[in-house]
Design a protein around this motif. Structure first.
Motif, PDB file in Angstrom:
ATOM      1  N   ASN A   1     -12.501   8.574  14.644  1.00 46.66           N
ATOM      2  CA  ASN A   1     -12.756   9.887  14.035  1.00 46.66           C
ATOM      3  C   ASN A   1     -11.914  10.953  14.714  1.00 46.66           C
ATOM      4  O   ASN A   1     -12.278  11.438  15.773  1.00 46.66           O
ATOM      5  CB  ASN A   1     -14.243  10.232  14.146  1.00 46.66           C
ATOM      6  CG  ASN A   1     -14.579  11.479  13.356  1.00 46.66           C
ATOM      7  OD1 ASN A   1     -13.872  11.835  12.401  1.00 46.66           O
ATOM      8  ND2 ASN A   1     -15.641  12.156  13.742  1.00 46.66           N
ATOM      9  N   PRO A   2     -10.760  11.298  14.159  1.00 46.20           N
ATOM     10  CA  PRO A   2     -10.348  10.905  12.809  1.00 46.20           C
ATOM     11  C   PRO A   2      -9.361   9.742  12.768  1.00 46.20           C
ATOM     12  O   PRO A   2      -8.637   9.500  13.724  1.00 46.20           O
ATOM     13  CB  PRO A   2      -9.629  12.168  12.332  1.00 46.20           C
ATOM     14  CG  PRO A   2      -9.003  12.722  13.583  1.00 46.20           C
ATOM     15  CD  PRO A   2      -9.943  12.377  14.704  1.00 46.20           C
ATOM     16  N   LEU A   3      -9.385   9.094  11.603  1.00 47.44           N
ATOM     17  CA  LEU A   3      -8.282   8.216  11.207  1.00 47.44           C
ATOM     18  C   LEU A   3      -7.354   9.123  10.402  1.00 47.44           C
ATOM     19  O   LEU A   3      -7.777   9.693   9.399  1.00 47.44           O
ATOM     20  CB  LEU A   3      -8.810   7.077  10.337  1.00 47.44           C
ATOM     21  CG  LEU A   3      -7.760   6.060   9.849  1.00 47.44           C
ATOM     22  CD1 LEU A   3      -7.277   5.191  11.011  1.00 47.44           C
ATOM     23  CD2 LEU A   3      -8.343   5.164   8.754  1.00 47.44           C
ATOM     24  N   ILE A   4      -6.119   9.295  10.872  1.00 46.97           N
ATOM     25  CA  ILE A   4      -5.258  10.284  10.207  1.00 46.97           C
ATOM     26  C   ILE A   4      -4.173   9.620   9.371  1.00 46.97           C
ATOM     27  O   ILE A   4      -3.850   8.449   9.548  1.00 46.97           O
ATOM     28  CB  ILE A   4      -4.568  11.224  11.236  1.00 46.97           C
ATOM     29  CG1 ILE A   4      -3.637  10.412  12.160  1.00 46.97           C
ATOM     30  CG2 ILE A   4      -5.589  12.005  12.025  1.00 46.97           C
ATOM     31  CD1 ILE A   4      -2.486  11.225  12.721  1.00 46.97           C
ATOM     32  N   VAL A   5      -3.654  10.407   8.445  1.00 45.15           N
ATOM     33  CA  VAL A   5      -2.400  10.059   7.775  1.00 45.15           C
ATOM     34  C   VAL A   5      -1.387  11.104   8.231  1.00 45.15           C
ATOM     35  O   VAL A   5      -1.664  12.307   8.214  1.00 45.15           O
ATOM     36  CB  VAL A   5      -2.539  10.087   6.233  1.00 45.15           C
ATOM     37  CG1 VAL A   5      -1.210   9.724   5.580  1.00 45.15           C
ATOM     38  CG2 VAL A   5      -3.631   9.123   5.784  1.00 45.15           C
ATOM     39  N   THR A   6      -0.226  10.635   8.704  1.00 46.26           N
ATOM     40  CA  THR A   6       0.820  11.558   9.149  1.00 46.26           C
ATOM     41  C   THR A   6       1.588  12.048   7.908  1.00 46.26           C
ATOM     42  O   THR A   6       1.488  11.433   6.835  1.00 46.26           O
ATOM     43  CB  THR A   6       1.794  10.861  10.115  1.00 46.26           C
ATOM     44  OG1 THR A   6       2.442   9.797   9.408  1.00 46.26           O
ATOM     45  CG2 THR A   6       1.058  10.303  11.325  1.00 46.26           C
ATOM     46  N   PRO A   7       2.374  13.126   8.058  1.00 48.05           N
ATOM     47  CA  PRO A   7       3.108  13.634   6.893  1.00 48.05           C
ATOM     48  C   PRO A   7       4.023  12.577   6.271  1.00 48.05           C
ATOM     49  O   PRO A   7       4.296  12.628   5.077  1.00 48.05           O
ATOM     50  CB  PRO A   7       3.915  14.803   7.479  1.00 48.05           C
ATOM     51  CG  PRO A   7       3.101  15.265   8.645  1.00 48.05           C
ATOM     52  CD  PRO A   7       2.496  14.023   9.215  1.00 48.05           C
ATOM     53  N   ASN A   8       4.484  11.606   7.057  1.00 45.70           N
ATOM     54  CA  ASN A   8       5.308  10.556   6.437  1.00 45.70           C
ATOM     55  C   ASN A   8       4.512   9.310   6.035  1.00 45.70           C
ATOM     56  O   ASN A   8       5.082   8.236   5.810  1.00 45.70           O
ATOM     57  CB  ASN A   8       6.528  10.217   7.317  1.00 45.70           C
ATOM     58  CG  ASN A   8       6.103   9.708   8.687  1.00 45.70           C
ATOM     59  OD1 ASN A   8       4.914   9.480   8.909  1.00 45.70           O
ATOM     60  ND2 ASN A   8       7.056   9.550   9.578  1.00 45.70           N
ATOM     61  N   GLY A   9       3.174   9.451   5.953  1.00 47.39           N
ATOM     62  CA  GLY A   9       2.369   8.406   5.318  1.00 47.39           C
ATOM     63  C   GLY A   9       1.869   7.289   6.226  1.00 47.39           C
ATOM     64  O   GLY A   9       1.371   6.287   5.737  1.00 47.39           O
ATOM     65  N   GLU A  10       1.965   7.481   7.563  1.00 46.04           N
ATOM     66  CA  GLU A  10       1.437   6.442   8.447  1.00 46.04           C
ATOM     67  C   GLU A  10      -0.047   6.685   8.745  1.00 46.04           C
ATOM     68  O   GLU A  10      -0.437   7.819   9.035  1.00 46.04           O
ATOM     69  CB  GLU A  10       2.193   6.467   9.779  1.00 46.04           C
ATOM     70  CG  GLU A  10       3.597   5.918   9.714  1.00 46.04           C
ATOM     71  CD  GLU A  10       4.279   6.104  11.057  1.00 46.04           C
ATOM     72  OE1 GLU A  10       4.231   5.165  11.860  1.00 46.04           O
ATOM     73  OE2 GLU A  10       4.811   7.200  11.303  1.00 46.04           O
ATOM     74  N   VAL A  11      -0.834   5.630   8.721  1.00 46.65           N
ATOM     75  CA  VAL A  11      -2.271   5.736   9.019  1.00 46.65           C
ATOM     76  C   VAL A  11      -2.491   5.321  10.474  1.00 46.65           C
ATOM     77  O   VAL A  11      -2.060   4.246  10.887  1.00 46.65           O
ATOM     78  CB  VAL A  11      -3.094   4.840   8.065  1.00 46.65           C
ATOM     79  CG1 VAL A  11      -4.590   5.016   8.323  1.00 46.65           C
ATOM     80  CG2 VAL A  11      -2.766   5.168   6.610  1.00 46.65           C
ATOM     81  N   LYS A  12      -3.150   6.211  11.250  1.00 45.54           N
ATOM     82  CA  LYS A  12      -3.314   5.971  12.690  1.00 45.54           C
ATOM     83  C   LYS A  12      -4.682   6.435  13.179  1.00 45.54           C
ATOM     84  O   LYS A  12      -5.248   7.390  12.640  1.00 45.54           O
ATOM     85  CB  LYS A  12      -2.274   6.792  13.484  1.00 45.54           C
ATOM     86  CG  LYS A  12      -0.866   6.314  13.351  1.00 45.54           C
ATOM     87  CD  LYS A  12       0.031   7.155  14.244  1.00 45.54           C
ATOM     88  CE  LYS A  12       1.469   6.692  14.041  1.00 45.54           C
ATOM     89  NZ  LYS A  12       2.405   7.512  14.818  1.00 45.54           N
ATOM     90  N   ALA A  13      -5.134   5.804  14.266  1.00 47.14           N
ATOM     91  CA  ALA A  13      -6.379   6.236  14.922  1.00 47.14           C
ATOM     92  C   ALA A  13      -6.015   7.186  16.047  1.00 47.14           C
ATOM     93  O   ALA A  13      -5.359   6.784  16.997  1.00 47.14           O
ATOM     94  CB  ALA A  13      -7.113   5.025  15.485  1.00 47.14           C
TER      95      ALA A  13
END
Lengths: 295, 378
Positions: free
Chosen positions: B191-203
């Motif tokens: 929390n949070p699991l993010i999406v970066t501006p270039n579309g990568e999903v990361k913890a």
């Protein structure tokens, strides 16, 4: 009459040669329980001698104990690392009622074991529980026999010694019990409050029930709502942990207020809303039961 | 057992979950060195076992190594909800396009591991559950089969619309479930699991609690225990095989059994006192445990009276009595002790106590009232 255990109970003790298993086997034998077998892998063919001299055959597997001695109930005193396995072994061997005394079994192990037992149509009591006693007839587990006496009250609790406190006070006041059941202090258990209340409701001799809960989870709240709809006999309730801080485990793995859920206040409110008389102090349990029974 | 964010991230990394690089520092100089090594902007995060770190000022963005060092200086030593910060995590600052919540815990009602996911991340999930329950999707996993591929996909599909993001999140769901099971967690949360501006999903945050009962088979996880993060009295109690929780009152309590211990604390309150602690000496009685219990209770300067409430079943009253006498010989006990013993070997216990000059009660209510009175008089 009684619930879960009676004179037809034929008990196999898993972990009979261990420290706790051997001590409590003697206690159960002396109380009059039919302890027909013990299981300790590698010690099959030997005998366990109880303190009063009773000799009990030991088997390597529960399956052998069922085949040769007709065991129908199991008490598990096996250490935590092997206890979930022992519970599943008992259910697999056709044991109908498995009582897991062991404390400290990993929760994820129990999620599998509890499901396994249910899938085989058997009943699990515990783990981390004191077991059950039908006064004057039989006991499976560790509840001290001398504090109980036969009578009309069913007792169900998540705790051990707090149950003894309440039962001893009932007994001292001349109020006996049909069966006393400790369902255990872990977050994942086999038999819950509703299962036990249902059994008491079906027992013609149980005229009132004492239900002793504690902080953590929602089992008490659900049981209170269930009792209102389905139970014809009166229930007296007590909840331990009014002074427990949130987020801290109070001894029992399951006794924890998560966020704002599972508080004593919330549970007592659910009791009151569903017509369950709430005892504020342990000593009030006895007085409320007296009122219920009209004695 | 709670572990720190940086430790939880190590477990996640080992499971394959994308986590921004970072390391832990205990001094501003270390923080500067890590920031230099990582390059670019970093986040300096207090490592304590508490939520609300951001609100307390324990999480700060730094655009240079010097700024990282000065943030570390400010954060190290600060107190968050009563816990002193002794370590900071210095980690790469990610740009954030969206934030989601992913968590697993054991659902007691269904006795299954339960996923909770929400596109409303970065906030308290209990609050989302209370105000907007439809924003949360729950999934209970059958432990016999584990998380099935379509279930992982369903969770990811609830959070994202972009196929690439759904694919990455599907993998993360499976990895998180594996980490949860392999480490015998009672809770694991991103929390949070993010999406970066270039579309990568990361913890970018991680919170994990381990089931204490499973630690016997997880020696590597047991090593993650931070003794600095718990009060010394609780470490001492755990090592002595006692369950102990420190509270703020002045009546020290020593009881056998968790339910009876809680009921005893409640009764102290009912009679107008405040319990100083929860303490369960456990089932099998051993005089040494009683000595350890008394050492722990008397180390608390707030304690003005000590209350024993023992219902002997497996616990033998005479063992407890021996422990009390032995402790009074070995350590200096200032507060008065009041004792209630009943059950197994009660008569022997009363004899041992009276020989040593202690008196004992047999009723729970009278002994609690007595302890409350003594504490009030002190």
């Amino acid at each position: 009459m009684s619930i879960f255990i009676d004179d037809s109970t034929r008990l196999v003790v898993q972990g009979i040669t261990g420290r706790d298993g051997s001590f409590h086997t003697s206690q159960m034998v002396e109380y009059g329980t039919h302890v027909v077998a013990g299981v300790t892998p590698g010690k099959g063919g030997q005998h366990f001698t109880a303190q009063n001299g009773t000799r009990i055959p030991i088997f390597n597997t529960v399956e052998e104990a069922v085949e040769q001695e007709g065991a129908n109930t199991a008490a598990v005193y096996v250490p935590p690392a092997f206890a979930a396995g022992a519970v599943m072994e008992a259910a697999d061997a056709g044991i109908a009622f498995v009582v897991a005394i062991t404390e400290g079994i990993p929760v994820l192990d129990m999620t599998r074991a509890a499901q396994f037992v249910r899938d085989r149509g058997a009943r699990l009591l515990g783990p981390n529980c004191p077991g059950a006693i039908t006064p004057g007839v039989a006991k499976v587990g560790i509840i001290p026999g001398q504090i109980t006496t036969p009578g009309p009250v069913g007792v169900v609790s998540r705790s051990g010694t707090l149950t003894y406190e309440a039962v001893a006070q009932l007994t001292a006041a001349g109020i006996g019990q049909t069966t006393c059941v400790g369902i255990g202090g872990d977050p994942v258990i086999g038999t819950d409050f509703i299962d036990t209340l249902r059994a008491f409701g079906e027992d013609p001799d149980t005229e009132a029930v004492v239900m002793i809960g504690e902080i953590g989870g929602t089992d008490e709240q659900e049981a209170a709502a269930w009792a209102r709809e389905n139970l014809e006999i009166p229930v007296v309730g007590f909840i331990a942990g009014q002074t427990a801080p949130p987020g801290r485990r109070m001894g029992h793995a399951g006794a924890i207020i998560s966020g704002s859920s599972g508080t004593a206040e919330e549970k007592m409110k659910a009791f009151e809303e569903n017509g369950i008389a709430v005892a504020r102090r342990p000593v009030d349990i006895r007085d409320l039961v007296r009122e219920c029974l009209g004695t | 057992m709670d572990i720190h964010e940086y430790q939880a991230k190590e477990l996640f990394r080992a499971a394959g979950i994308p986590v921004p690089p970072g390391r832990v520092a205990t001094t501003p100089d270390e923080a500067r060195a890590i920031a230099e090594e990582l390059g670019g902007s970093v986040v300096v995060k207090a490592q304590v076992h508490s939520g609300g770190r951001g609100k307390a000022g324990g999480v700060k963005l730094a655009t240079s190594p010097d700024e990282a060092a000065s943030h570390a200086e400010a954060i190290l030593g600060m107190s968050i909800r009563g816990l002193e910060v002794k370590q900071v995590l210095v980690t790469v600052a990610e740009d954030i396009a969206s934030e989601a919540y992913v968590g697993i815990l054991v659902d007691r009602a269904t006795q299954r591991p339960m996923f909770m996911v929400s596109a409303e991340g970065g906030v308290d999930i209990e609050e989302v559950a209370a105000t907007n329950p439809d924003a949360i999707r729950k999934l209970r996993v059958d432990p016999r089969y584990g998380l099935l591929p379509h279930q992982a996909y369903g969770l990811a599909n609830f959070l994202y619309t972009d196929p690439g993001q759904v694919k990455q999140a599907t993998r993360i769901m499976a990895q998180l479930y594996n980490a949860f099971v392999e480490n015998s967690c009672s809770m694991a949360e991103i929390n949070p699991l993010i999406v970066t501006p270039n579309g990568e999903v990361k913890a970018i945050d991680a919170k994990v609690s381990i089931d204490e009962s499973a630690l016997f088979r997880l020696p590597e996880v047991e090593k993650l225990r931070d003794l600095d993060a718990e009060p010394p009295a609780e470490t001492r109690a755990r090592e002595a095989g006692l369950s102990f929780v420190k509270l703020d009152g002045n009546v020290g309590c020593c009881v056998n059994g968790a339910g009876l211990a809680m009921a005893t604390m409640d009764l102290v309150k009912t009679y107008g006192g405040e319990p100083a602690n929860f303490l369960d000496i456990g089932g099998s009685s051993n005089p040494d445990k009683v000595v350890a219990a008394l050492e722990i209770i008397t180390a608390d300067p707030n304690v003005k009276a000590i209350l024993f409430n023992i219902f002997g079943g497996i616990t033998r009253c005479d063992d407890v009595a021996r422990g009390i006498v032995e402790a009074s010989n070995r350590i200096r006990i200032e507060p008065p002790i009041v004792i209630r013993l009943t059950g197994t070997n009660e008569a022997e216990a009363l004899e041992i106590l009276s020989e040593a000059g202690f008196s004992a009660f047999t009723g729970m209510d009278e002994v609690v009232q007595k302890a409350v009175d003594l504490a009030a008089q002190a």
